[in-house]
Design a protein around this motif. Structure first.
Motif, PDB file in Angstrom:
ATOM      1  N   GLY A 190     -53.630  20.037  13.571  1.00 47.17           N
ATOM      2  CA  GLY A 190     -53.358  18.844  12.741  1.00 47.17           C
ATOM      3  C   GLY A 190     -52.423  18.096  13.052  1.00 47.17           C
ATOM      4  N   SER A 191     -51.682  18.237  14.052  1.00 47.64           N
ATOM      5  CA  SER A 191     -50.361  17.651  14.587  1.00 47.64           C
ATOM      6  C   SER A 191     -50.939  16.279  15.122  1.00 47.64           C
ATOM      7  N   LYS A 192     -50.488  15.093  14.804  1.00 43.49           N
ATOM      8  CA  LYS A 192     -50.929  13.703  15.094  1.00 43.49           C
ATOM      9  C   LYS A 192     -50.114  12.917  16.217  1.00 43.49           C
ATOM     10  N   ASN A 193     -48.738  13.771  16.469  1.00 48.41           N
ATOM     11  CA  ASN A 193     -47.875  13.110  17.344  1.00 48.41           C
ATOM     12  C   ASN A 193     -47.246  14.042  18.222  1.00 48.41           C
ATOM     13  N   ILE A 194     -47.807  14.233  19.407  1.00 46.12           N
ATOM     14  CA  ILE A 194     -47.324  15.165  20.509  1.00 46.12           C
ATOM     15  C   ILE A 194     -46.968  14.392  21.651  1.00 46.12           C
ATOM     16  N   VAL A 195     -45.671  14.596  22.213  1.00 41.88           N
ATOM     17  CA  VAL A 195     -45.290  13.765  23.446  1.00 41.88           C
ATOM     18  C   VAL A 195     -44.927  14.989  24.399  1.00 41.88           C
ATOM     19  N   VAL A 196     -45.585  14.643  25.411  1.00 40.48           N
ATOM     20  CA  VAL A 196     -45.553  15.872  26.561  1.00 40.48           C
ATOM     21  C   VAL A 196     -44.896  15.310  27.958  1.00 40.48           C
ATOM     22  N   LEU A 197     -43.805  16.042  28.459  1.00 40.55           N
ATOM     23  CA  LEU A 197     -43.218  15.565  29.402  1.00 40.55           C
ATOM     24  C   LEU A 197     -43.642  16.901  30.751  1.00 40.55           C
ATOM     25  N   ASP A 198     -43.486  16.167  32.015  1.00 41.21           N
ATOM     26  CA  ASP A 198     -43.304  17.022  33.184  1.00 41.21           C
ATOM     27  C   ASP A 198     -42.190  16.633  33.903  1.00 41.21           C
ATOM     28  N   SER A 199     -41.962  16.942  35.122  1.00 40.90           N
ATOM     29  CA  SER A 199     -40.628  16.522  35.951  1.00 40.90           C
ATOM     30  C   SER A 199     -40.721  15.198  36.270  1.00 40.90           C
ATOM     31  N   LYS A 200     -41.753  14.387  35.880  1.00 43.14           N
ATOM     32  CA  LYS A 200     -41.555  12.947  36.372  1.00 43.14           C
ATOM     33  C   LYS A 200     -41.478  12.140  34.947  1.00 43.14           C
ATOM     34  N   GLY A 201     -41.364  12.839  33.752  1.00 43.24           N
ATOM     35  CA  GLY A 201     -41.216  12.062  32.449  1.00 43.24           C
ATOM     36  C   GLY A 201     -42.157  12.390  31.533  1.00 43.24           C
ATOM     37  N   ILE A 202     -42.326  11.267  30.403  1.00 44.06           N
ATOM     38  CA  ILE A 202     -43.516  11.130  29.741  1.00 44.06           C
ATOM     39  C   ILE A 202     -44.770  10.966  30.322  1.00 44.06           C
ATOM     40  N   ILE A 203     -45.658  11.835  29.778  1.00 44.96           N
ATOM     41  CA  ILE A 203     -47.135  11.712  30.775  1.00 44.96           C
ATOM     42  C   ILE A 203     -47.958  10.596  30.196  1.00 44.96           C
ATOM     43  N   ASN A 204     -48.283   9.631  30.888  1.00 45.86           N
ATOM     44  CA  ASN A 204     -49.257   8.692  30.603  1.00 45.86           C
ATOM     45  C   ASN A 204     -50.894   8.678  31.021  1.00 45.86           C
ATOM     46  N   ARG A 205     -51.686   8.070  30.752  1.00 51.94           N
ATOM     47  CA  ARG A 205     -53.127   8.038  31.078  1.00 51.94           C
ATOM     48  C   ARG A 205     -53.259   7.589  32.475  1.00 51.94           C
ATOM     49  N   SER A 206     -52.174   7.109  33.012  1.00 45.82           N
ATOM     50  CA  SER A 206     -52.207   6.905  34.638  1.00 45.82           C
ATOM     51  C   SER A 206     -52.316   8.046  35.789  1.00 45.82           C
ATOM     52  N   ARG A 207     -51.841   9.155  35.046  1.00 49.00           N
ATOM     53  CA  ARG A 207     -51.562  10.503  35.809  1.00 49.00           C
ATOM     54  C   ARG A 207     -53.017  11.009  36.416  1.00 49.00           C
ATOM     55  N   PRO A 208     -52.991  11.551  37.657  1.00 51.21           N
ATOM     56  CA  PRO A 208     -54.221  11.703  38.266  1.00 51.21           C
ATOM     57  C   PRO A 208     -55.130  13.147  37.689  1.00 51.21           C
TER      58      PRO A 208
END
Length: 376
Positions: free
Chosen positions: A209-227
């Motif tokens: 039920g969590s609706k707001n999850i921000v995930v980071l890796d070594s490059k920063g906040i993950i976005n939809r352009s990641r391969p």
């Protein structure tokens, strides 16, 4: 202290010659007993099982035996140390299975890190086992390996680094939110680390039920352009479209879950978070931030993966009971619903949560029993 424990562990393992033994369930004291356990009597059992394969679990070890399998590509915090390096950890896992859930296991390490070879090998040896526990296999290949093995087999398969961690994190958060007076559905959760544990945790929290999850890796906040496909999926959980790095992610956040590496977070970073923040810093043996630093930054509830601090987030609270329940109840697939129920069962063992007590102790004998009941 860490060096002292390491020295003692080396001495113990050398003395024991490994932590696992094979002990026969039936004695062989004379020819009559030998004739039942082995030839000629065993031929009748072999013939029967060959004709009735679904009954193999009642006549062989299959009904009580789990394989603990690794390729050694992501062992603890040690990284890719190969098959032999992984073996002591798989033995330890086997010892925990037996101690906490009375499950017999065989530690298996594979001298290959090729996903196709791993999948073929696991499927090939699966007939002897009632379940498969995948362990310490690096992301992102672990996701596809687990999926393919699950699809191919009719026995429970689980990559514990993913799901055991996610279940226990969710259990701890259920109680931590009670302590701080917040709701998971409206809280912003930041996950530092997008490997096996971080990805599975994000997925399970989303299912919870969590609706707001921000995930980071070594490059920063993950976005939809990641391969990577799993990272593009993780980006969809960032419903507010937050961009940047750790500071931007933590600004106003309610929860920080660390599944990455040591000393990546400072007290000043925690100060950016909302009041009554929850911090689970689970990197081992050195967490992303030490508990005293997290509290200095204003965190109200702090957990780590270590046993020398309150609120140890340890997947041994989950995996013994999961496979105990799966074996006892004839479960062939471990579903998200089962994982959610397992997390809630663990959380329910803490009747009155406090800032220093949101998760049961890993030696709480009720835990594997409660989890096993949830797996059906």
């Amino acid at each position: 202290m860490r060096f002292d424990v390491g020295k003692k562990a080396l001495a113990l393992h050398k003395k024991l010659g490994g932590k696992i033994r094979i002990v026969p369930a039936a004695p062989i004291r004379n020819r009559a007993e030998l004739s039942l356990v082995y030839t000629p009597g065993v031929a009748a059992v072999s013939s029967y099982v060959a004709k009735h394969p679904k009954e193999a679990r009642y006549y062989t070890m299959k009904g009580r035996m789990v394989a603990v399998i690794s390729d050694g590509s992501a062992v603890l915090g040690l990284g890719n140390i190969g098959a032999l390096g992984a073996l002591p950890v798989m033995e330890g896992k086997a010892a925990i299975f037996k101690t906490f859930a009375d499950i017999d296991t065989v530690p298996i390490v594979l001298d290959t890190q090729d996903p196709d070879e791993i999948v073929r090998t696991v499927i090939a040896i699966a007939p002897a086992f009632g379940g498969i526990n995948l362990e310490d296999i690096a992301a992102p290949k672990c996701f596809d390996i687990e999926r393919r093995v699950i699809e191919a087999l009719d026995i429970p398969v689980m990559h514990d680094d993913q799901h055991g961690t996610a279940i226990v994190v969710l259990a701890g958060l259920i109680n931590a939110f009670k302590v701080v007076g917040k709701k998971m559905s409206s809280a912003r959760i930041v996950i530092l680390g997008a490997g096996a544990a971080g990805t599975a945790t994000a997925r399970l929290l989303h299912a919870a039920g969590s609706k707001n999850i921000v995930v980071l890796d070594s490059k920063g906040i993950i976005n939809r352009s990641r391969p990577e496909p799993h990272k593009r999926e993780l980006a969809t959980f960032n419903t507010k479209g937050i961009k940047g790095g750790l500071k931007e992610a933590l600004n106003g956040a309610d929860v920080l879950l660390g599944v990455s590496g040591p000393n990546l977070v400072k007290a000043a970073d925690i100060k950016l978070m909302a009041k009554k923040a929850i911090v689970f810093a689970m990197a081992n043996p050195i967490p992303e931030i030490m508990p005293d630093e997290a509290k200095k930054g204003g965190a109200m509830v702090v957990g780590t993966g270590r046993s020398d601090f309150p609120n140890q987030i340890n997947n041994s609270l989950a995996f013994p009971g999961i496979f105990r329940g799966a074996l006892d109840h004839g479960v062939t697939k471990i579903t998200d619903k089962m994982k959610l129920n397992a997390a809630r069962a663990i959380a329910a063992l803490v009747k009155r949560p406090t800032a220093n007590y949101v998760i049961p102790d890993m030696f709480d004998k009720r835990a594997p029993i409660a989890v096993a009941k949830a797996i059906r």
